[in-house]
Structure formats: C-alpha cells, structure tokens
Design a protein around this motif. Sequence first.
Motif, PDB file in Angstrom:
ATOM      1  N   TRP A  74       8.678  -9.677  -4.609  1.00  0.00           N
ATOM      2  CA  TRP A  74       7.273  -9.446  -4.961  1.00  0.00           C
ATOM      3  C   TRP A  74       7.056  -9.177  -6.440  1.00  0.00           C
ATOM      4  O   TRP A  74       5.926  -9.100  -6.892  1.00  0.00           O
ATOM      5  N   LYS A  75       8.138  -8.959  -7.182  1.00  0.00           N
ATOM      6  CA  LYS A  75       8.027  -8.664  -8.612  1.00  0.00           C
ATOM      7  C   LYS A  75       7.057  -7.490  -8.808  1.00  0.00           C
ATOM      8  O   LYS A  75       7.094  -6.533  -8.038  1.00  0.00           O
ATOM      9  N   MET A  76       6.177  -7.534  -9.811  1.00  0.00           N
ATOM     10  CA  MET A  76       5.281  -6.400 -10.048  1.00  0.00           C
ATOM     11  C   MET A  76       3.911  -6.686  -9.418  1.00  0.00           C
ATOM     12  O   MET A  76       2.882  -6.817 -10.096  1.00  0.00           O
ATOM     13  N   HIS A  77       3.927  -6.786  -8.094  1.00  0.00           N
ATOM     14  CA  HIS A  77       2.719  -7.052  -7.323  1.00  0.00           C
ATOM     15  C   HIS A  77       2.650  -6.106  -6.120  1.00  0.00           C
ATOM     16  O   HIS A  77       3.683  -5.712  -5.590  1.00  0.00           O
ATOM     17  N   LYS A  78       1.470  -5.791  -5.706  1.00  0.00           N
ATOM     18  CA  LYS A  78       1.115  -5.050  -4.495  1.00  0.00           C
ATOM     19  C   LYS A  78       1.296  -3.531  -4.627  1.00  0.00           C
ATOM     20  O   LYS A  78       2.375  -3.032  -4.934  1.00  0.00           O
ATOM     21  N   THR A  79       0.197  -2.841  -4.349  1.00  0.00           N
ATOM     22  CA  THR A  79       0.224  -1.393  -4.198  1.00  0.00           C
ATOM     23  C   THR A  79       0.782  -1.051  -2.823  1.00  0.00           C
ATOM     24  O   THR A  79       1.017  -1.944  -1.994  1.00  0.00           O
ATOM     25  N   GLN A  80       0.947   0.238  -2.538  1.00  0.00           N
ATOM     26  CA  GLN A  80       1.414   0.641  -1.210  1.00  0.00           C
ATOM     27  C   GLN A  80       0.443   0.192  -0.127  1.00  0.00           C
ATOM     28  O   GLN A  80       0.862  -0.287   0.936  1.00  0.00           O
ATOM     29  N   ALA A  81      -0.841   0.353  -0.379  1.00  0.00           N
ATOM     30  CA  ALA A  81      -1.836  -0.063   0.613  1.00  0.00           C
ATOM     31  C   ALA A  81      -1.779  -1.569   0.853  1.00  0.00           C
ATOM     32  O   ALA A  81      -1.865  -2.036   2.003  1.00  0.00           O
ATOM     33  N   GLU A  82      -1.605  -2.321  -0.210  1.00  0.00           N
ATOM     34  CA  GLU A  82      -1.514  -3.777  -0.073  1.00  0.00           C
ATOM     35  C   GLU A  82      -0.237  -4.186   0.653  1.00  0.00           C
ATOM     36  O   GLU A  82      -0.226  -5.159   1.419  1.00  0.00           O
ATOM     37  N   ALA A  83       0.843  -3.450   0.431  1.00  0.00           N
ATOM     38  CA  ALA A  83       2.096  -3.725   1.135  1.00  0.00           C
ATOM     39  C   ALA A  83       1.932  -3.516   2.636  1.00  0.00           C
ATOM     40  O   ALA A  83       2.412  -4.315   3.450  1.00  0.00           O
ATOM     41  N   GLU A  84       1.250  -2.435   3.010  1.00  0.00           N
ATOM     42  CA  GLU A  84       1.007  -2.181   4.437  1.00  0.00           C
ATOM     43  C   GLU A  84       0.144  -3.275   5.049  1.00  0.00           C
ATOM     44  O   GLU A  84       0.393  -3.725   6.176  1.00  0.00           O
ATOM     45  N   GLN A  85      -0.873  -3.710   4.327  1.00  0.00           N
ATOM     46  CA  GLN A  85      -1.737  -4.782   4.819  1.00  0.00           C
ATOM     47  C   GLN A  85      -0.945  -6.076   5.018  1.00  0.00           C
ATOM     48  O   GLN A  85      -1.154  -6.800   5.998  1.00  0.00           O
ATOM     49  N   PHE A  86      -0.046  -6.345   4.089  1.00  0.00           N
ATOM     50  CA  PHE A  86       0.810  -7.532   4.218  1.00  0.00           C
ATOM     51  C   PHE A  86       1.617  -7.469   5.511  1.00  0.00           C
ATOM     52  O   PHE A  86       1.662  -8.439   6.278  1.00  0.00           O
ATOM     53  N   LEU A  87       2.252  -6.341   5.757  1.00  0.00           N
ATOM     54  CA  LEU A  87       3.102  -6.219   6.943  1.00  0.00           C
ATOM     55  C   LEU A  87       2.308  -6.339   8.229  1.00  0.00           C
ATOM     56  O   LEU A  87       2.799  -6.898   9.224  1.00  0.00           O
ATOM     57  N   GLN A  88       1.097  -5.835   8.252  1.00  0.00           N
ATOM     58  CA  GLN A  88       0.262  -5.943   9.444  1.00  0.00           C
ATOM     59  C   GLN A  88       0.007  -7.396   9.816  1.00  0.00           C
ATOM     60  O   GLN A  88      -0.068  -7.748  10.998  1.00  0.00           O
ATOM     61  N   ALA A  89      -0.111  -8.251   8.808  1.00  0.00           N
ATOM     62  CA  ALA A  89      -0.331  -9.675   9.063  1.00  0.00           C
ATOM     63  C   ALA A  89       0.979 -10.439   9.254  1.00  0.00           C
ATOM     64  O   ALA A  89       1.037 -11.404  10.031  1.00  0.00           O
ATOM     65  N   PHE A  90       2.021 -10.006   8.562  1.00  0.00           N
ATOM     66  CA  PHE A  90       3.277 -10.768   8.543  1.00  0.00           C
ATOM     67  C   PHE A  90       4.175 -10.509   9.741  1.00  0.00           C
ATOM     68  O   PHE A  90       4.714 -11.457  10.344  1.00  0.00           O
ATOM     69  N   LEU A  91       4.373  -9.261  10.106  1.00  0.00           N
ATOM     70  CA  LEU A  91       5.354  -8.932  11.143  1.00  0.00           C
ATOM     71  C   LEU A  91       5.084  -9.625  12.477  1.00  0.00           C
ATOM     72  O   LEU A  91       6.044 -10.079  13.137  1.00  0.00           O
ATOM     73  N   PRO A  92       3.825  -9.759  12.935  1.00  0.00           N
ATOM     74  CA  PRO A  92       3.611 -10.483  14.196  1.00  0.00           C
ATOM     75  C   PRO A  92       4.074 -11.935  14.160  1.00  0.00           C
ATOM     76  O   PRO A  92       4.407 -12.509  15.206  1.00  0.00           O
TER      77      PRO A  92
END
Length: 241
Positions: free
Chosen positions: A10-28
């Motif tokens: 991810w390099k220098m991208h995504k805050t903690q909140a954005e990381a959580e949002q990513f996982l909510q969409a990605f993990l399923p």
Amino acid sequence: MRKILIAGNWKMHKTQAEAEQFLQAFLPELEKTDKERGVILCPTFTSLDVMSKNLHGSLVRLGSQNIHWEDSGAYTGEISGAMLLELSVSYAIVGHSERRQYFGETDETVNLRLKAAQKHGITPILCVGESKAQRDNGETEKVISAQIEKDLVDVDQTQLVIAYEPIWAIGTGDTCGSVEANRVIGLIRSQLSNPDVPIQYGGSVKPNNIDEIMAQSEIDGALVGGASLDPAGFARIVNYQ
C-alpha cells in the motif's frame, strides 16, 4: 515446492479507517480463493495494529513495508522486528526500489535487514530490479546478478521471497512483458542455492494482466502496488485464473 504468493504494497496510502473499510469489502471476496495461494497485505505502519486485529482467522497474512536491523536504538523513523512481531507481522518488504532511490538503501543495508527479519522469524520479500537506463544499456543481467550476490550473503534461502521489480515499470503503467519477466526471473532462480524460493513479479500489475503474468512458468506470484488499493481490483488479482 514453490508457493504462490500475491502481496499488496500500500506504500503511503490509507488511514486506519480506510484500511478497515478495505477489509470489509475485500475479505468476503476470498471465500472462493484457492487456499494454497498466499495472500499478503503490507499497509502503512499506523495501520498494522488495526489490520492485525481484523485479519485474525483469515487467509491474509500481514506484512511490513520495512524492518530495521537493530532491535532498538536511536534510529528515528525506523521499526524493529520485535515491534513487528507484536503485531503478528509475517512478512517484510526489504530493498524496494523506492527505499533504495529515495532513502539511500544500499545492498549492504538490505542484507542487514534481510538477516534481521529472519532472526525474528519474519519472511523477507527482497526486491531487485534495474532502471530504464540500465535496461537500455543492456545491463539488466549484470545489475540484478550483482544485487542477488550482495544482498543474499549469509541469508537463509529457505525463509525468503524475492520480487523482481523493474524500476521503470513501477507506477508508470509500463509492464515488463510477461515472457521477458519470466526470463529474468529464471535468471534470478539460476543464482539461488534453493530453487524453491518463491519469486514474484512486480511493476504495474493490474487485474487485466495478472492472468498472463501468472501463466509464466517461473513466476510464483505478484507484488502489487497501486492496484492493491482497490478491494475489488485486488480480489481479481488474487483470484486470477
């Protein structure tokens, strides 16, 4: 036997909140993923904790974008293996071209970082690759061979991943042709004492070229930059055909 590994940097991208949002969409999207494929996410240091908590029990392993060779000390801006272990980090990117280009990383410091990762049971992902000028001058083989020789001094090749990332293809939209990438990765493999080291390709990997890349005989996965920031796009890469 060589393991397939798809890693997102991810390099220098995504805050903690954005990381959580990513996982909510990605993990399923991983429910249909071949369980023999390794999936790694390497977020910013600030998101390692929240990622660690949310990845528990999933197919995804956590990676760091760097690791220092000392366990502690006056090294402003660095992070140690002991700190990463607390966050269940399994992999660490070492020697990325951006670290070499912008932060003065050398083959000597890369070697120290590789050995530090292994000391803590963290598998390093060693990045090697040539610049556009070096490729245009016909120096690809010489440059990469020198990197491999210097970087892997006293490094355990049973706990190692290598990523071939031609510098001219990183974030440029230019992808090294899959046949050429396969050739260079075969050259890298010929220099190793352990032929089962997984070797990834990295450099403008996208959902529309991952199938062709992974069809090559020597390529064992991908180290994905910008395309790993989109959960749907990265899921397509992870679930390549």
